[in-house]
Design a protein around this motif. Structure first.
Motif, PDB file in Angstrom:
ATOM      1  N   PRO A 105       0.827  -1.211   0.000  1.00 44.63           N
ATOM      2  CA  PRO A 105       0.000   0.000   0.000  1.00 44.63           C
ATOM      3  C   PRO A 105       0.860   1.258   0.000  1.00 44.63           C
ATOM      4  O   PRO A 105       1.932   1.296   0.617  1.00 44.63           O
ATOM      5  CB  PRO A 105      -0.805  -0.128   1.301  1.00 44.63           C
ATOM      6  N   GLU A 106       0.394   2.287  -0.692  1.00 40.55           N
ATOM      7  CA  GLU A 106       1.174   3.519  -0.816  1.00 40.55           C
ATOM      8  C   GLU A 106       1.470   4.149   0.542  1.00 40.55           C
ATOM      9  O   GLU A 106       2.507   4.790   0.722  1.00 40.55           O
ATOM     10  CB  GLU A 106       0.433   4.525  -1.694  1.00 40.55           C
ATOM     11  N   ASP A 107       0.560   3.990   1.496  1.00 40.87           N
ATOM     12  CA  ASP A 107       0.738   4.628   2.802  1.00 40.87           C
ATOM     13  C   ASP A 107       1.422   3.720   3.822  1.00 40.87           C
ATOM     14  O   ASP A 107       1.468   4.036   5.009  1.00 40.87           O
ATOM     15  CB  ASP A 107      -0.602   5.103   3.353  1.00 40.87           C
ATOM     16  N   ALA A 108       1.958   2.579   3.357  1.00 37.62           N
ATOM     17  CA  ALA A 108       2.609   1.638   4.286  1.00 37.62           C
ATOM     18  C   ALA A 108       3.901   2.239   4.824  1.00 37.62           C
ATOM     19  O   ALA A 108       4.769   2.673   4.064  1.00 37.62           O
ATOM     20  CB  ALA A 108       2.897   0.319   3.581  1.00 37.62           C
ATOM     21  N   ASP A 109       4.042   2.261   6.143  1.00 38.76           N
ATOM     22  CA  ASP A 109       5.248   2.743   6.803  1.00 38.76           C
ATOM     23  C   ASP A 109       5.880   1.566   7.532  1.00 38.76           C
ATOM     24  O   ASP A 109       5.353   1.085   8.532  1.00 38.76           O
ATOM     25  CB  ASP A 109       4.919   3.863   7.786  1.00 38.76           C
TER      26      ASP A 109
END
Length: 286
Positions: A105-109
């Motif tokens: 996911p693009e927002d995965a940290d």
């Protein structure tokens, strides 16, 4: 505690898909071809063994354990005539980083997960664990993205567990082919797919199956007997025990945190078909 509920097993189930992207992502296959490797299996054998240097087929067959010697020798040592281990490793790391950037996911940290997995990997004991030891020596740049840090730490952890699994299998009287057959008989993988992907001929597979029937491990239909179930359980229990050092290093709460952080990412990889289910690894959706 059951085999599946052991924290070492649960950590592997949650984290393994993050590592396994390397086997299915087109970026990795393309990068291997770009440095000169010929075909998927040459990429697989050379890429996984690259931290050990220009290792030959005999050692890789022993370490990877479940592959037919003829399958390995079609890739090694020829791979090292096309690309050096250093070039193979560098291209693999760069490709994995790109693959994860696309697949997660693009927002995965992954910053916290990377820190936890690196701490766990730092607790590994590497005696009689050549693959894990080799990957533990890989150094990333200080500015490496957390997703690549997490992948490398996950790789050390899975090879540590895998090396221990080989030790457990041998200790319980299974060679690589027999281990593959009994693993397939659990239903976690497809036997025909494993036979083909691991390079065993039908004759070799049938000969090993007959031997296991004679030992009372499987029945004539290829299903595990009670003795076979007990054998597989014993192997997995030993594997969990041998994989416990990273879990002890993290401690109970940090293990649960690592699982909680990794599992949603791994589920995402299955849900988006980045990793097939079932798969030859035998790992499922956490």
């Amino acid at each position: 505690m059951t085999v599946d509920s052991h924290p070492a097993r649960r950590l592997w189930t949650a984290v393994e898909p993050l590592h396994a992207v390397v086997y299915f992502a087109p970026e990795v296959a393309d990068a291997a071809a770009a440095v000169g490797l010929k075909g998927w299996y040459m990429s697989y054998f050379a890429g996984r063994a690259a931290p050990l240097g220009a290792v030959g087929p005999e050692a890789v067959t022993a370490m990877f354990f479940g592959f037919a010697p003829a399958k390995v020798s079609r890739a090694l040592p020829d791979a090292w005539d096309f690309a050096t281990p250093r070039a193979v490793l560098a291209s693999r790391l760069e490709a994995v980083d790109r693959a994860l950037a696309r697949a997660l996911p693009e927002d995965a940290d992954l910053t916290r997960l990377a820190t936890l997995l690196e701490h766990a990997a730092g607790g590994c004991d590497f005696g009689a664990r050549p693959l894990a030891a080799g990957w533990s020596g890989v150094r990333l740049p200080d500015d490496a993205h957390p997703r690549l840090r997490a992948w490398l730490a996950a790789t050390v952890l899975r090879e540590h567990r895998g090396d221990g699994h080989v030790l457990a299998s041998v200790d319980h009287g299974l060679d690589g082919l027999q281990a593959s057959i009994t693993h397939s008989a659990t239903g976690l993988t497809d036997g025909q797919r494993v036979q083909i992907s691991r390079g065993w001929t039908e004759k070799q597979w049938e000969r090993a199956l007959v031997d296991l029937i004679g030992r009372g491990v499987v029945d004539t239909d290829g299903n595990l007997t009670e003795s076979g179930i007990a054998l597989r359980t014993a192997v997995e229990e030993a594997t969990n025990r041998l994989a416990s050092a990273p879990v002890r290093t993290l401690g109970e709460y940090a293990v649960e945190e690592a699982i909680a952080l990794a599992a949603p990412l791994s589920r995402h990889l299955f849900d988006t078909s980045e990793i097939p289910l079932p798969n030859p690894i035998g790992v499922g959706r956490p």
